[in-house]
Write an enzyme that holds these catalytic residues in place. Sequence first.
Site, PDB file in Angstrom:
ATOM      1  N   PHE A 299     -59.709 -27.421-113.857  1.00 34.21           N
ATOM      2  CA  PHE A 299     -60.874 -27.738-114.710  1.00 34.21           C
ATOM      3  C   PHE A 299     -61.131 -26.644-115.753  1.00 34.21           C
ATOM      4  CE2 PHE A 299     -63.316 -30.623-111.462  1.00 34.21           C
ATOM      5  CZ  PHE A 299     -62.311 -31.569-111.564  1.00 34.21           C
TER       6      PHE A 299
ATOM      7  N   LYS B  75     -63.153 -41.718-110.014  1.00 35.68           N
ATOM      8  CA  LYS B  75     -61.713 -41.490-110.006  1.00 35.68           C
ATOM      9  C   LYS B  75     -61.284 -41.032-108.617  1.00 35.68           C
ATOM     10  CE  LYS B  75     -57.958 -39.683-112.831  1.00 35.68           C
ATOM     11  NZ  LYS B  75     -57.612 -39.078-114.131  1.00 35.68           N
TER      12      LYS B  75
ATOM     13  N   ASN C 163     -55.682 -40.441-109.365  1.00 33.36           N
ATOM     14  CA  ASN C 163     -55.468 -39.080-109.832  1.00 33.36           C
ATOM     15  C   ASN C 163     -54.069 -38.614-109.403  1.00 33.36           C
ATOM     16  OD1 ASN C 163     -56.060 -36.433-110.817  1.00 33.36           O
ATOM     17  ND2 ASN C 163     -58.199 -36.663-110.231  1.00 33.36           N
TER      18      ASN C 163
ATOM     19  N   SER D 208     -59.621 -34.268-108.007  1.00 36.52           N
ATOM     20  CA  SER D 208     -58.634 -33.269-108.426  1.00 36.52           C
ATOM     21  C   SER D 208     -58.296 -32.361-107.245  1.00 36.52           C
ATOM     22  CB  SER D 208     -59.183 -32.413-109.573  1.00 36.52           C
ATOM     23  OG  SER D 208     -58.343 -31.300-109.808  1.00 36.52           O
TER      24      SER D 208
ATOM     25  N   ASN E 169     -49.470 -29.907-112.102  1.00 33.06           N
ATOM     26  CA  ASN E 169     -50.463 -29.030-112.728  1.00 33.06           C
ATOM     27  C   ASN E 169     -51.453 -28.537-111.687  1.00 33.06           C
ATOM     28  OD1 ASN E 169     -53.523 -29.798-113.329  1.00 33.06           O
ATOM     29  ND2 ASN E 169     -52.389 -31.720-113.137  1.00 33.06           N
TER      30      ASN E 169
ATOM     31  N   ASN F 156     -57.137 -29.409-107.539  1.00 30.75           N
ATOM     32  CA  ASN F 156     -56.999 -28.043-108.058  1.00 30.75           C
ATOM     33  C   ASN F 156     -58.277 -27.219-108.078  1.00 30.75           C
ATOM     34  OD1 ASN F 156     -54.217 -28.529-108.614  1.00 30.75           O
ATOM     35  ND2 ASN F 156     -54.846 -29.692-110.409  1.00 30.75           N
ATOM     36  N   THR F 157     -59.382 -27.794-107.600  1.00 30.88           N
ATOM     37  CA  THR F 157     -60.624 -27.047-107.399  1.00 30.88           C
ATOM     38  C   THR F 157     -60.887 -26.997-105.899  1.00 30.88           C
ATOM     39  OG1 THR F 157     -61.578 -27.675-109.540  1.00 30.88           O
ATOM     40  CG2 THR F 157     -63.112 -26.999-107.819  1.00 30.88           C
TER      41      THR F 157
END
Length: 346
Positions: A120, A219, A248, A181, A116, A183-184
Amino acid sequence: MYKSIIRPIFFSYDPEKIHHFTFKLIKALHKIPGMAAINRSMFNVEDKRLEVNLFGLDFKNPVGLAAGFDKDGKLFDELGNYGFGFIEVGTVTPKAQAGNEKPRLFRLPADSGIINRMGFNNGGVDELVERLKKRKPSNLIIGGNIGKNKITPNEQALDDYLICFDKLFDFVDYFVVNVSSPNTPGLRELQEKEPLKKLLMALVKENTSYAHPKPILLKIAPDLTDSQLDDIIEIVRDSKIDGVIATNTTISRQGLKTDAKKVENIGAGGLSGKPVQARSTEVIAYLHNKSGGKLPIIAVGGIFTAEDALEKLNAGASLVQVYTGFIYEGPAMVKKICKGILKARS
């Protein structure tokens, strides 16, 4: 029935579209009189031996739903009927944001994995708070996973985390600081020792301004080196936060069975599920051993079965969370894990 009939149908559709469809379906089913009670009777395992006291909270069992599944808190009451001991909502940011461009969610069935790059996507903290205000009384524990908006520079990230923390404080039982994460853009830079220590210490200071502080967890990514994990142990100790969630998603693509060209075409994103299972357990064992067993850990990463959950618990975790496994295994998953844990402990 789920794996033989329902899952093949679901997996024939776009992952993100079927996710939203499933939410609507579960919501609709729970409006049928008696359905909530039926689900509780079918999927819950009530046994004192499953209870865990951690961070001053009483978990009815050690199996939780990880953040990312119910980002906006649209389904926590209904999901609680499937046997979870706790549910983590988020990651939520101060302002609503659309996330990354679609498609951004991909299945890897050959690897029992998911990639993925959601970014966010969420409706913002105020919207989440309004839903949490309607939370039904139960013994289900809810955690709030907080992050920063994509447009917020890292130098101002603390402001975003504080906004989410203060607005959610009265409505969740614990907090998770998400700096891991992939993805940011630039978010994982906040995992570096000095910015992370500054961020966590500021949140702890804010936490102690309340009459009854809430547990704060961090996390972390599975891609950290041993040296960086040593830093995490030191930072947790110095900042006096309550524990970590490990781990994560990973940016690694090593050892996948899925065709390399397909993986390449999918592109960037965090990989979850079975491919991260071994590394997640390694990180948990390392943190547990190097901290002398003094670091509370919630495990997540590749948990599909009771054996997977027990592997994490035996490595040093006190609780486990599922996400990808829940998608692949279906609603009976939590019950099977709880029964397996009881059997192993009997």
